[in-house]
Design a protein around this motif. Structure first.
Motif, PDB file in Angstrom:
ATOM      1  N   ALA A 203      32.407  51.353  69.711  1.00 27.63           N
ATOM      2  CA  ALA A 203      31.500  50.147  69.159  1.00 27.63           C
ATOM      3  C   ALA A 203      32.028  49.004  70.006  1.00 27.63           C
ATOM      4  O   ALA A 203      33.407  49.060  70.837  1.00 27.63           O
ATOM      5  N   GLY A 204      31.364  47.910  69.575  1.00 27.45           N
ATOM      6  CA  GLY A 204      31.737  46.864  70.296  1.00 27.45           C
ATOM      7  C   GLY A 204      30.304  45.955  70.535  1.00 27.45           C
ATOM      8  O   GLY A 204      29.260  46.375  69.983  1.00 27.45           O
ATOM      9  N   ALA A 205      30.508  45.056  71.572  1.00 27.32           N
ATOM     10  CA  ALA A 205      29.496  44.141  72.033  1.00 27.32           C
ATOM     11  C   ALA A 205      29.279  44.101  73.544  1.00 27.32           C
ATOM     12  O   ALA A 205      30.582  43.870  74.197  1.00 27.32           O
ATOM     13  N   LEU A 206      28.212  44.053  73.936  1.00 23.04           N
ATOM     14  CA  LEU A 206      27.881  43.406  75.537  1.00 23.04           C
ATOM     15  C   LEU A 206      27.237  42.224  75.595  1.00 23.04           C
ATOM     16  O   LEU A 206      26.513  41.996  74.433  1.00 23.04           O
ATOM     17  N   TRP A 207      27.330  41.483  76.355  1.00 23.48           N
ATOM     18  CA  TRP A 207      26.714  40.121  76.547  1.00 23.48           C
ATOM     19  C   TRP A 207      26.221  39.833  77.967  1.00 23.48           C
ATOM     20  O   TRP A 207      26.977  40.307  78.943  1.00 23.48           O
ATOM     21  N   TRP A 208      25.050  38.989  77.840  1.00 25.17           N
ATOM     22  CA  TRP A 208      24.309  38.798  79.100  1.00 25.17           C
ATOM     23  C   TRP A 208      23.906  37.119  78.997  1.00 25.17           C
ATOM     24  O   TRP A 208      23.612  36.956  77.887  1.00 25.17           O
ATOM     25  N   PRO A 209      23.668  36.328  80.163  1.00 25.20           N
ATOM     26  CA  PRO A 209      23.341  35.167  79.918  1.00 25.20           C
ATOM     27  C   PRO A 209      21.742  34.983  79.312  1.00 25.20           C
ATOM     28  O   PRO A 209      21.029  36.032  79.829  1.00 25.20           O
ATOM     29  N   MET A 210      21.378  34.320  78.623  1.00 21.96           N
ATOM     30  CA  MET A 210      19.918  34.258  78.051  1.00 21.96           C
ATOM     31  C   MET A 210      18.924  34.373  79.284  1.00 21.96           C
ATOM     32  O   MET A 210      17.802  34.677  79.009  1.00 21.96           O
ATOM     33  N   THR A 211      19.238  33.763  80.571  1.00 23.56           N
ATOM     34  CA  THR A 211      18.371  33.934  81.611  1.00 23.56           C
ATOM     35  C   THR A 211      17.756  35.366  81.751  1.00 23.56           C
ATOM     36  O   THR A 211      16.604  35.318  82.452  1.00 23.56           O
ATOM     37  N   ARG A 212      18.587  36.516  81.432  1.00 23.62           N
ATOM     38  CA  ARG A 212      18.238  37.552  81.445  1.00 23.62           C
ATOM     39  C   ARG A 212      17.586  38.416  80.083  1.00 23.62           C
ATOM     40  O   ARG A 212      17.620  39.673  80.021  1.00 23.62           O
ATOM     41  N   ALA A 213      17.256  37.481  79.171  1.00 23.31           N
ATOM     42  CA  ALA A 213      16.599  38.068  77.922  1.00 23.31           C
ATOM     43  C   ALA A 213      15.476  39.031  77.947  1.00 23.31           C
ATOM     44  O   ALA A 213      15.577  40.069  77.361  1.00 23.31           O
ATOM     45  N   THR A 214      14.731  38.390  78.845  1.00 23.05           N
ATOM     46  CA  THR A 214      13.393  39.379  78.910  1.00 23.05           C
ATOM     47  C   THR A 214      13.826  40.730  79.337  1.00 23.05           C
ATOM     48  O   THR A 214      13.185  41.730  78.964  1.00 23.05           O
ATOM     49  N   GLU A 215      14.329  41.007  80.586  1.00 23.55           N
ATOM     50  CA  GLU A 215      14.960  42.116  81.330  1.00 23.55           C
ATOM     51  C   GLU A 215      15.903  42.986  80.143  1.00 23.55           C
ATOM     52  O   GLU A 215      15.531  44.195  79.847  1.00 23.55           O
ATOM     53  N   VAL A 216      16.585  42.342  79.368  1.00 20.02           N
ATOM     54  CA  VAL A 216      17.542  43.143  78.794  1.00 20.02           C
ATOM     55  C   VAL A 216      16.835  43.491  77.395  1.00 20.02           C
ATOM     56  O   VAL A 216      16.922  44.929  77.023  1.00 20.02           O
ATOM     57  N   ASP A 248      36.026  30.242  74.743  1.00 16.69           N
ATOM     58  CA  ASP A 248      35.516  29.491  75.629  1.00 16.69           C
ATOM     59  C   ASP A 248      34.328  30.413  76.348  1.00 16.69           C
ATOM     60  O   ASP A 248      33.323  29.589  76.713  1.00 16.69           O
ATOM     61  N   ALA A 249      34.224  31.837  76.073  1.00 21.47           N
ATOM     62  CA  ALA A 249      33.258  32.489  76.961  1.00 21.47           C
ATOM     63  C   ALA A 249      31.697  32.161  76.127  1.00 21.47           C
ATOM     64  O   ALA A 249      30.690  32.530  76.492  1.00 21.47           O
ATOM     65  N   LEU A 250      32.000  31.725  74.803  1.00 22.34           N
ATOM     66  CA  LEU A 250      30.731  31.741  74.003  1.00 22.34           C
ATOM     67  C   LEU A 250      30.455  30.198  73.655  1.00 22.34           C
ATOM     68  O   LEU A 250      29.150  29.900  73.612  1.00 22.34           O
ATOM     69  N   ARG A 251      31.337  29.180  73.831  1.00 27.58           N
ATOM     70  CA  ARG A 251      30.961  27.974  73.371  1.00 27.58           C
ATOM     71  C   ARG A 251      30.055  27.155  74.069  1.00 27.58           C
ATOM     72  O   ARG A 251      30.029  27.052  75.222  1.00 27.58           O
ATOM     73  N   GLY A 252      29.071  26.541  73.419  1.00 28.85           N
ATOM     74  CA  GLY A 252      27.792  25.898  73.855  1.00 28.85           C
ATOM     75  C   GLY A 252      26.970  26.756  74.891  1.00 28.85           C
ATOM     76  O   GLY A 252      26.045  26.223  75.520  1.00 28.85           O
ATOM     77  N   ARG A 253      27.133  28.221  74.665  1.00 32.81           N
ATOM     78  CA  ARG A 253      26.280  28.969  75.658  1.00 32.81           C
ATOM     79  C   ARG A 253      24.931  29.393  74.903  1.00 32.81           C
ATOM     80  O   ARG A 253      25.093  29.871  73.749  1.00 32.81           O
ATOM     81  N   ALA A 254      24.113  29.880  75.787  1.00 31.49           N
ATOM     82  CA  ALA A 254      22.939  30.879  75.184  1.00 31.49           C
ATOM     83  C   ALA A 254      23.167  32.239  75.929  1.00 31.49           C
ATOM     84  O   ALA A 254      23.206  32.349  76.942  1.00 31.49           O
ATOM     85  N   LEU A 255      23.339  33.353  75.118  1.00 33.38           N
ATOM     86  CA  LEU A 255      23.660  34.587  75.451  1.00 33.38           C
ATOM     87  C   LEU A 255      22.945  35.591  74.732  1.00 33.38           C
ATOM     88  O   LEU A 255      22.467  35.339  73.424  1.00 33.38           O
ATOM     89  N   VAL A 256      22.677  36.663  75.359  1.00 29.88           N
ATOM     90  CA  VAL A 256      22.067  37.900  74.579  1.00 29.88           C
ATOM     91  C   VAL A 256      23.437  38.855  74.240  1.00 29.88           C
ATOM     92  O   VAL A 256      24.132  39.294  75.167  1.00 29.88           O
ATOM     93  N   GLN A 257      23.228  39.304  73.125  1.00 30.72           N
ATOM     94  CA  GLN A 257      24.219  40.176  72.441  1.00 30.72           C
ATOM     95  C   GLN A 257      23.714  41.390  72.237  1.00 30.72           C
ATOM     96  O   GLN A 257      22.789  41.428  71.139  1.00 30.72           O
TER      97      GLN A 257
END
Length: 430
Positions: A203-216, A248-257
């Motif tokens: 278990a856990g989480a994977l993260w991508w930048p929001m710019t890859r939202a459609t692909e992911v 730091d990896a999340l603060r103020g960012r747009a991400l796909v989780q």
């Protein structure tokens, strides 16, 4: 109002009133006529009898995660059950008796030393009673169904102020109703739950930048059609505020989780197709079962958030495109939770029934400004256009109340059960 001497009662103006009336959901401005804080079942009985004498209805609440769905409480006695948080484990029978005020973290603390766990949700801070009465959709759902299917019995106080035991043999209609139909016609004081022999999960989480939202997101849609029933997952489009308490990896960012939990034998192989998309952050591995209540990163502290949800009968490519387009920076979370599996075929269905839906969409955010409020409203309206599942719009644990959150086939029977056990509508919201 007359002061009751056998139970901890509060009235407006008393010391501690504002703290006692404030639920986890901070946008719910609860203003009841009185508050009772029972320590045991005898106190609950006294509170119900007190309310009937004084012409008040009784609304039970442990954490208040679902408080926003309640109506006005100005003619109600608010029963805050947080002190009734005892948990007793029978490891041989794989059961736990759980007080009405306990949270899932209380249960996990008690059962983990025995190599057991409960069918909790994504957050271990949620109250057990409200979660189970509303069905309960968590990390084990695709393998074991709703948490409400795994109840052995309820201990309740009736509208007449009497103590009673409810199970398949004693009050079977009420037992059916309480498993997924909400707190119907009684006050639940304890629940006997079946436990699972699960020590760890992949278990856990994977993260991508929001710019890859459609692909992911499109890859996720294809992937969920291939995974085993032992794997439950969620895809979230997240906009994190620039708050100092965030990593730091999340603060103020747009991400796909992508968050997942697999209690099968080969979660790593199941995840491989999405891991091949080279996530920026990879926090997936073998974890203790007790850690599953934290892996989604759901907020622990109370929040002034609004939320909305919708069950989807199918998950199409067009649905994915719509969701990605709805990822507004003013909407904190836009989630797609994969369903199916054992949820479609309950062995011992209660009022929550089977869940004939492929996914659940959930959106939430904090209406900090008028612009945020409008963005949330527009997002909620757009989610509704995606179409409901066949028999209901959402789940009670997401909606809080209402016919639209229970199966159509359960509604008339639920009304009959309530009328039989609480004809004056003394208990619960109206």
């Amino acid at each position: 109002m007359t002061t009751h001497t056998a139970i901890d009662f509060l009235s407006p103006g008393d010391a501690g009133w504002d703290t006692a009336r404030t639920p986890w959901h901070l946008l719910a401005d609860q203003r009841p006529a009185s508050i009772a804080r029972p320590a045991d079942v005898a106190d609950v009985i006294d509170a119900v009898r007190f309310a009937r004498t004084h012409g008040l209805r009784v609304v039970a609440q442990s954490t208040g995660h679902g408080a926003a769905a309640l109506g006005p409480l100005h003619h109600a006695l608010l029963l805050r059950t947080g002190q009734m948080n005892d948990v007793t484990v029978d490891p041989r029978a794989r059961t736990a008796r759980v007080g009405a005020g306990a949270r899932w973290c209380d249960v996990l603390t008690a059962v983990t030393p025995h190599g057991l766990t409960g069918l909790h949700g994504f957050s271990a801070g949620v109250g057990v009673a409200g979660y189970v009465l509303g069905g309960g959709l968590g990390w084990f759902a695709r393998r074991h169904g709703l948490a409400s299917e795994h109840v052995r019995s309820f201990e309740v106080v009736t509208a007449d102020g009497e103590r009673a035991q409810v199970d398949r043999d004693r009050e079977p209609d009420l037992f059916w109703a309480l498993r997924g139909g909400g707190g119907v016609g009684v006050i639940v004081t304890a629940i006997e739950l079946e436990l699972l022999a699960v020590r760890e999960a992949y278990a856990g989480a994977l993260w991508w930048p929001m710019t890859r939202a459609t692909e992911v997101a499109h890859a996720y849609r294809e992937w969920v059609g291939t995974v085993p029933e032992t794997l439950t997952s969620s895809l979230r489009l997240m906009h994190f505020p620039p708050l100092p308490g965030l990593p730091d990896a999340l603060r103020g960012r747009a991400l796909v989780q992508l968050t997942l939990a697999d209690i099968g034998e080969d979660g790593e192989a199941a995840l491989a197709p999405l891991r091949a998309l080279a996530p920026e952050i990879d926090h997936v591995g073998r974890v203790p079962a007790a850690a599953l209540g934290q892996i989604a990163g759901d907020p622990v502290d109370p929040l002034p958030a609004r939320s909305h949800s919708r069950l989807l009968g199918s998950l199409t490519a067009g649905t994915i495109d719509t969701l990605v387009a709805l990822a507004d920076p003013r909407v904190t979370t836009l989630e797609l939770r994969h369903l199916g599996g054992a949820l479609r075929r309950p062995e011992h269905p209660g009022a929550g029934g089977g869940l004939d839906a492929e996914a659940l969409v959930f959106a939430s955010g904090v209406p900090a400004t008028r612009a945020h409020e409008l963005a949330l409203r527009d997002t909620f309206a757009a989610i509704d256009t995606l179409g409901p599942a066949a028999d209901r719009d959402t789940l009670l644990t997401f909606a809080g109340r209402g016919d639209a959150a229970v199966p159509a086939a359960s509604r008339e029977r639920l009304q009959r059960v309530r009328a039989a056990h609480d004809p004056d509508r003394l208990l619960g919201d109206r």
